[in-house]
Write an enzyme that holds these catalytic residues in place. Structure first.
Site, PDB file in Angstrom:
ATOM      1  N   TYR A   1      49.648 -93.904  19.784  1.00 54.72           N
ATOM      2  CA  TYR A   1      49.167 -94.636  18.570  1.00 54.72           C
ATOM      3  C   TYR A   1      49.859 -95.966  18.416  1.00 54.72           C
ATOM      4  CZ  TYR A   1      47.903 -96.083  13.550  1.00 54.72           C
ATOM      5  OH  TYR A   1      47.602 -96.633  12.758  1.00 54.72           O
TER       6      TYR A   1
ATOM      7  N   SER B   1      48.770-101.995  12.796  1.00 55.83           N
ATOM      8  CA  SER B   1      49.500-101.017  12.203  1.00 55.83           C
ATOM      9  C   SER B   1      51.002-101.516  12.174  1.00 55.83           C
ATOM     10  CB  SER B   1      49.675 -99.719  12.876  1.00 55.83           C
ATOM     11  OG  SER B   1      50.558 -98.817  12.172  1.00 55.83           O
TER      12      SER B   1
ATOM     13  N   LYS C   1      47.918 -99.835  19.095  1.00 56.37           N
ATOM     14  CA  LYS C   1      47.904-100.725  17.813  1.00 56.37           C
ATOM     15  C   LYS C   1      48.589-102.233  18.371  1.00 56.37           C
ATOM     16  CE  LYS C   1      45.635 -98.437  14.667  1.00 56.37           C
ATOM     17  NZ  LYS C   1      44.558 -99.078  14.389  1.00 56.37           N
TER      18      LYS C   1
END
Ligand code: NAD
Length: 255
Positions: free
Chosen positions: A155, A142, A159
């Protein structure tokens, strides 16, 4: 239907029931791959497989929760029993839990890290063991692996781990003729972030400040994944390809 590419013939795609994973599976099938669709919901997967078959493609489903990492070897063995080989794996399934890292719970940590990082590693490990004639793995990272959007620190951390895991695994499996790369999408409109794009001001900010002036759609990501699975990227491994309409080089964030 195009001719089957040797290096793209049997590919497992996680999170294939919707969003980017579904678009990837449909695209690979359209280009001649036999795709194995993995997600938890059998009905959702059935719909995707039916659509692919109706378009003349080849698709089978494997409905299970990939965080049950002990299942991974059996899943990969099953694909090989049915098809004779596995040549590609797209580690796409992912999740997020919002919140400041100051307050994030151990339970949220486990949920995000177990899916985004741990299951990705152990599914890859099981895939590598059956990829006897070489193969390619593509992980979905990401933009948040590079720059951190406020509120998604957990998150972003997961990633960033995906990105470094991609590089490390690429080194560890190179001698087996297996390549490992990642694609890092930017703002792509899917169920994953639908609530975000319902916020008019945020949507407008992204459309204004993305150099290519729009939100991405899952179809914007599929070509890069097909490329990294296929023979045209035979000398590329350990790379991360950013697919974000130019946001990363412009270094502008909405918050
Ligand atoms: N949408 C974006 O803007 C964006 C941007 C960058 C990266 N990504 C990444 O792309 C990937 C796909 O995102 P999306 O937007 O299509 O998400 P989505 O939520 O629409 O789809 C996620 C898929 O993963 C599956 N899944 C979730 N948990 C699972 C589990 N435990 N076992 C098996 N399958 C499971 C879901 O069923 C679904 O098919 C994710 O890794 C996400 O982090 C998305």
């Amino acid at each position: 239907m195009k001719q089957v590419e040797e290096s793209c013939s049997v590919v497992a795609v996680t999170g294939a029931s919707r969003g980017i994973g579904r678009a990837v599976a449909e695209d690979l099938a359209h280009h001649g791959c036999w795709v194995w669709l993995i997600a938890r919901d059998v009905n959702d997967l059935d719909q995707v497989a039916t659509k692919i078959r109706q378009s003349g493609g080849r698709a089978d489903i494997l409905a299970y929760d990939i965080t049950h990492i002990e299942e991974a070897p059996r899943i990969m063995d099953y694909i090989v029993q049915r098809t004779g080989r596995l040549t590609g794996l797209v580690n796409n399934a992912g999740t997020t839990r919002r919140g400041s890292l100051v307050e994030i719970s151990p339970e949220a940590y486990d949920e995000v890290m177990n899916l985004n990082v741990k299951s990705l590693l152990f599914l890859s490990q099981a895939a590598v063991r059956v990829m006897e004639t070489g193969g390619a793995i593509v992980n979905i990272a990401s933009l948040n692996a590079f720059d951190v959007l406020k509120g998604v620190g957990l998150y972003a951390t997961s990633k960033a781990a995906v990105m470094q895991l991609t590089r490390a695994l690429a080194i560890d499996v190179a001698e087996r003729g297996i390549r490992v790369n990642a694609v890092a999408p930017g703002f792509i409109q899917t169920d994953f972030n639908a609530a975000l794009w319902n916020r008019h001001e945020l949507r407008e900010w992204v459309e204004t400040n993305t150099p290519l002036k729009r939100l991405g759609v899952p179809e914007d990501v599929v070509g890069s994944i097909r490329f990294l699975l296929g023979a045209d990227s035979a000398f590329i491994t350990g790379s991360v390809l950013v697919v974000d309409g130019g946001v990363l080089p412009s270094r502008l964030w909405p918050l």
